[in-house]
Write a protein that holds these residues in place. Sequence first.
Motif, mmCIF file in Angstrom:
data_model
loop_
_atom_site.group_PDB
_atom_site.id
_atom_site.type_symbol
_atom_site.label_atom_id
_atom_site.label_comp_id
_atom_site.label_asym_id
_atom_site.label_seq_id
_atom_site.Cartn_x
_atom_site.Cartn_y
_atom_site.Cartn_z
ATOM 1 N N UNK A 1 0.866 -1.188 0.000
ATOM 2 C CA UNK A 1 0.000 0.000 0.000
ATOM 3 C C UNK A 1 0.893 1.225 0.000
ATOM 4 N N UNK A 2 0.618 2.119 -0.964
ATOM 5 C CA UNK A 2 1.433 3.332 -1.041
ATOM 6 C C UNK A 2 0.527 4.559 -0.950
ATOM 7 N N UNK A 3 0.947 5.467 -0.065
ATOM 8 C CA UNK A 3 0.245 6.746 0.028
ATOM 9 C C UNK A 3 0.992 7.708 -0.871
ATOM 10 N N UNK A 4 0.315 8.235 -1.879
ATOM 11 C CA UNK A 4 0.995 9.097 -2.859
ATOM 12 C C UNK A 4 0.025 10.117 -3.425
ATOM 13 N N UNK A 5 0.593 11.096 -4.134
ATOM 14 C CA UNK A 5 -0.238 12.031 -4.872
ATOM 15 C C UNK A 5 -0.890 11.299 -6.030
ATOM 16 N N UNK A 6 -2.126 11.685 -6.357
ATOM 17 C CA UNK A 6 -2.778 11.150 -7.547
ATOM 18 C C UNK A 6 -2.041 11.674 -8.772
ATOM 19 N N UNK A 7 -2.226 11.002 -9.861
ATOM 20 C CA UNK A 7 -1.620 11.482 -11.102
ATOM 21 C C UNK A 7 -2.654 12.282 -11.850
ATOM 22 N N UNK A 8 -2.186 13.228 -12.623
ATOM 23 C CA UNK A 8 -3.100 14.013 -13.448
ATOM 24 C C UNK A 8 -3.868 13.043 -14.333
ATOM 25 N N UNK A 9 -5.189 13.177 -14.339
ATOM 26 C CA UNK A 9 -5.997 12.304 -15.188
ATOM 27 C C UNK A 9 -6.395 10.994 -14.520
ATOM 28 N N UNK A 10 -5.886 10.731 -13.320
ATOM 29 C CA UNK A 10 -6.244 9.489 -12.632
ATOM 30 C C UNK A 10 -7.699 9.582 -12.151
ATOM 31 N N UNK A 11 -8.389 8.462 -12.218
ATOM 32 C CA UNK A 11 -9.796 8.456 -11.815
ATOM 33 C C UNK A 11 -10.042 7.326 -10.843
ATOM 34 N N UNK A 12 -11.055 7.497 -9.986
ATOM 35 C CA UNK A 12 -11.416 6.410 -9.083
ATOM 36 C C UNK A 12 -12.916 6.435 -8.842
ATOM 37 N N UNK A 13 -13.521 5.250 -8.839
ATOM 38 C CA UNK A 13 -14.931 5.168 -8.442
ATOM 39 C C UNK A 13 -14.945 4.945 -6.940
ATOM 40 N N UNK A 14 -15.601 5.860 -6.220
ATOM 41 C CA UNK A 14 -15.624 5.777 -4.756
ATOM 42 C C UNK A 14 -16.822 4.959 -4.297
ATOM 43 N N UNK A 15 -16.912 4.741 -2.991
ATOM 44 C CA UNK A 15 -17.970 3.895 -2.455
ATOM 45 C C UNK A 15 -19.371 4.457 -2.693
ATOM 46 N N UNK A 16 -19.455 5.748 -3.025
ATOM 47 C CA UNK A 16 -20.777 6.311 -3.366
ATOM 48 C C UNK A 16 -21.127 6.035 -4.830
ATOM 49 N N UNK A 17 -20.299 5.194 -5.498
ATOM 50 C CA UNK A 17 -20.502 4.775 -6.895
ATOM 51 C C UNK A 17 -20.288 5.896 -7.889
ATOM 52 N N UNK A 18 -19.729 7.017 -7.416
ATOM 53 C CA UNK A 18 -19.456 8.109 -8.356
ATOM 54 C C UNK A 18 -17.986 8.057 -8.755
ATOM 55 N N UNK A 19 -17.734 8.478 -10.002
ATOM 56 C CA UNK A 19 -16.348 8.514 -10.444
ATOM 57 C C UNK A 19 -15.760 9.887 -10.150
ATOM 58 N N UNK A 20 -14.609 9.906 -9.528
ATOM 59 C CA UNK A 20 -13.960 11.174 -9.208
ATOM 60 C C UNK A 20 -12.703 11.343 -10.042
ATOM 61 N N UNK A 21 -12.591 12.525 -10.657
ATOM 62 C CA UNK A 21 -11.383 12.845 -11.433
ATOM 63 C C UNK A 21 -10.396 13.480 -10.455
ATOM 64 N N UNK A 22 -9.238 12.822 -10.279
ATOM 65 C CA UNK A 22 -8.272 13.267 -9.269
ATOM 66 C C UNK A 22 -7.213 14.155 -9.918
ATOM 67 N N UNK A 23 -6.576 14.951 -9.084
ATOM 68 C CA UNK A 23 -5.508 15.810 -9.614
ATOM 69 C C UNK A 23 -4.235 15.587 -8.808
ATOM 70 N N UNK A 24 -3.158 16.162 -9.295
ATOM 71 C CA UNK A 24 -1.831 15.929 -8.713
ATOM 72 C C UNK A 24 -1.659 16.445 -7.284
ATOM 73 N N UNK A 25 -2.620 17.257 -6.808
ATOM 74 C CA UNK A 25 -2.468 17.769 -5.445
ATOM 75 C C UNK A 25 -3.238 16.916 -4.449
ATOM 76 N N UNK A 26 -3.927 15.875 -4.944
ATOM 77 C CA UNK A 26 -4.745 15.063 -4.044
ATOM 78 C C UNK A 26 -3.999 13.806 -3.632
#
Lengths: 240, 631
Positions: B170-195
Motif C-alpha cells: 500500500x502506497x500513500x501518494x499524490x494522484x496522477x493528473x488524469x487518474x480516476x477512481x470510483x468511490x464507495x458512493x458509486x461516483x467517479x472522481x477525477x483526481x488531480x496531482x495535489x490530491x
Amino acid sequence: MNESGQGHLHPISSLIREINQIFFRMGFAFAEGPLLESEKYNFDLLNVPKDHPARDMQDTFFIENEPGFVLRTHTSPVQVRYMEGHKPPIRIICPGKAFRNEATDITHEAEFFQLEGLMVDEGVHLGHLKGVLEQFFNELFKGQVDVRFRPSFFPFVEPGVEVDMRISGEHVPAKLRDRWIEIMGAGEVHPDVIRNAGLDPKKFQGFAFGMGIDRLALLRYGIDDIRHFHSADLRFINQF
Amino acid sequence: MKVSYKWLQKYFDEPLPSVEELSDAITFHAFEIDGVEDINGDQVLDVKVLPDRSHDCLSHRGIAKEIAVILDRKLSSDPLQLKPILEPITDTVVISIENPELCNRYIAGVMKGVKVGPSPEWLKERLEAIGQRSINNIVDATNFVMFNSGQPLHAFDASKIKEENGKRSIRVRYAREGEKMIALDQKEYALTETMLVISDHLKDEAIGIAGVKGGVPASITQETTDIIIESANFNGASVRRTSASLKLRTDASVRYENVISPDLALYGMGSVVDMIQNLAGGEIVGFVDEYPKPQATLHVGASASDVNRICGTSITDADMEAILKRFNFETIKEGDRYSIEVPFERLDLRITEDLVADISRIYGYDLIPSVPPPQLPTLPEVNKRFYYIDRIRGWLTANGFSEVYTSVFTVAGKRAVLNKVASDTPYLRCDIWPSLQEALEMNFKNRDLLGLEDTRLFEIGTVWGDKGEQILLAVGTFGNKNTPMGSEFLSGLIKEFDLNVPSDIPKTPIIQIDLDSLIAHAPDPLSYQDLPTLGDVRYKPFSRQPFAVRDVAFWAPEESDALSIQEAIKKEAGEYCISVRLFDRFQKEDRISLAYRLVFQAMDRTLTEEDINGAMEKVYLYLKAQGFEIR
C-alpha cells in the motif's frame, strides 16, 4: 423637502453616534482602519492560520489582480493597527463596515456594520469586559441589562466567550424583555496578537469584543430586515 | 456533531441528568447545543463543537469526557486510557508514504477469516440515532469507532489488492493528473496531482482518496473474508482542499480537516480490531505501523494567579487543584504553578492562556465579577474625521436632507472582487453620485407617500478610485424648478463649519467631494458635541403596494380650522387613507380656499378605483354637510 424642513439621520448613523457617546464617557477613543485590508492585518496578525477555512474564497472577498488584499471580514484588524501606533492604556471602539461573501436574506448582508472594542493595559481582565458591556447595554437599552458569558473560540482571543444579554424593565418591548439574546463574541486578547502589535504580553493584556451594529439596530428599533439599511428607501429612513 | 444520549450513558455508571440539564451544563461550560431530537427512543443532541476543540471532541468519548469534567464524575471506561499494543507485526503488507508531511502515520491491521454479515441491533440503533445507515458488521465497526473515539478508519478487502511473493503493498501518494477512481458512493472522481490517494502499489491503482472516501476497487462485500484496516493520520489542510475541490465532504474528512492527533490512530486501530473480532470473528494476522515522527509530549502550566489575572476571579490553589483533578491531568506543582502533561488528543492546549480557559470555564464564567473600568486621568482623543462627519450629518439633516447608505458594490469600477455571490455587481464603486442619483429618483416617485415636495439626500461613504480608498461626501437634490441645487448646500456647510473651500464649487444638483480634504484645515475639535440620538423609536413595517393620490379643494368660512378639517377628512376617508396634507390655502374676501392631498394605500393589495372613489365620496359628503363649497 417637507413642511418641517427636517431630514432624517440614517438609524445606523444615529446608533454609531450614541455608541460613541457612551464609550467616550468610559474613556474609549473612536478608531478607524481601511476597508480594503491586507491579509496580514485581516488574518495573519490576528492569529488566523494560512489554511484556516475563514480564508476561503467562499467567505472572503478577494480583489482581482491584487493578491494579499481583501475587503476586511471584520473590524478586528483595527486592534493591531491601533496598538502599533499607541502605548497602553489603550481603549478604543471601532464602528465600521465589514464584508462577507454570502447570499443576502433578512439577517445577512454582504456588507454590514460591526463594532469592535479593545481595552489593553496592565491587568485588564474578563471582569472589566463584563463591567464595560453592562454599562454599555444599560445605557443603550435604557434598562437593567444582565450580561453572561459562554465558552467560545476565536483565533485572536483566549479565553474566548460568547456574550448573551438580557434586558428587563417595563418599557422594554415584549419581544426583548427578560430573554437571553446572543449578542457578540469577545475574549481576552491572545498574547500572540499583543506581541504581533509590538507590545509585551507579559506586561500588557486586555479584552476585545466584536458585535454587529446592524443586529443591535434591529433589536433597538424593532427593524424586521437587515436589507433596509442599504435600501436608501425613505419609507424606511424617514421613520427615524 | 450529533451525540446520542444513550451512547453517552455507556460512559457513566450512574444515570446522567436529564437531557435538558445536560444541555445546560454543556452550554455553559463547553459547547452550545443547537438542538435535541427524539429518535427511536434515544435523544440526540446537536453539539456545536468549537473549532479549537474539534481535534478531540468530534466524538462521543470527547463529549463524555467534557461531561465528566463538568459534572465531576468518573468515566466508567475510556477508550483513550489504555494504550493498545499492536502485535504481532506482519510483513504481509508493506506500507510506503511518498509524502510524510501529508501523512504523519499509517497503521494497517490485517485480519483473515472474518464473516461479513448484518450488525447486531444495538449497533444499528446507535448508528441510526446519529443519522448513519448500517451497512454491514465490518463497515459499521469502523464507523462506530470513528464516532466513538474520533479516529476515521477504513477497511479494504485484502483479496482485491495485488499480492506478490506473499506481500501486498500500500502506497500513500499524490494522484496522477488524469487518474480516476470510483468511490464507495458509486461516483467517479477525477483526481488531480495535489490530491493524496491510497494506492494498491503493485497494480498502481488508487483504492481510496486519503482521508476522504474509500474506493470500489478494494471495497468490502458479502464475500470478503480477509481485510486490511487503515487507521491513519492525514494533513488537515490537504484533506480540506481535496474534499472541497471534489465537493465530497465526509465524516472522515471533517475530522481530518480539523486536525487530529496521530497518536489517536493507535487507539482507533486497537478498538476496531477488538470490535470486528467480536462481531465478525476472524483472526489477526498482524499490524504495520508507519509513524516516522511520533508526536512529542508537551507540558503547559498556569497558577491560580494567572487565572485571576486573566479572568478577574479570585480562585484559590484548592479550587485549581480540584478542577485539574476533574480533568484527570497529570499535574506537577512547581512553586505556585501547576504544570500539566497535555493529553495527546488535546492539540488545543499549548500555552498558559489555553489552560486558563479550561480552568475558568469549568469554574464557571458566571463567577467572573463585573468590574467597572478604572477612570483614566485624561479624556480620550477626539476623532477629528468622525467629529466633522457627525456634525455634517447634523447640519444636513437640519437642512432637510435625509441620509442614505448605498452599496459599495456596483456594475463598473476600477477594482473587482473575485467570486462574489450575486455577481452582477462585482466592482467596488469609484463614485457615490450614480447611486445617489438612483436613490433620489426612486424616492421622488414616493414623494406624496413621504409628504415631500422634492427629495434631498446625502451619503458619506467609501469609494475606491484613482487615489485608492477614500471617503466621499455626496449631496444631491431632485425635484422641481424651485428645488435648490445640492451644491448650494455644500457651499452652505463649508461656510457653516469654516472649512477649506475647494477653489470652485460647480453648481450641480448632485455633488461629491473628498471628505478628508474638506476638513483638512478645519480646527481640531477638543470634545464631541452631544448631538441628539433617537429615543424610543420603533420601526413600523411599511406597505410596498402601489399608492394612489387624490386632491380635494373647497371654500370654507375664514374662521375654519384647517387642522381639525384635515383630521375629519382623514377619519371620513377610512382605513386606506394613510395621509392627508394641506397643500394650498388662500383667502378671498371672507372665505378661504383649502386644498388637501389624500394618499391611499393598503398593506396587502393594490387598491381598486372603487375603493378610492368610495372613500372620496364619503369625504365629499362630509364636506358638503359642513356647508363647504367643493371647487
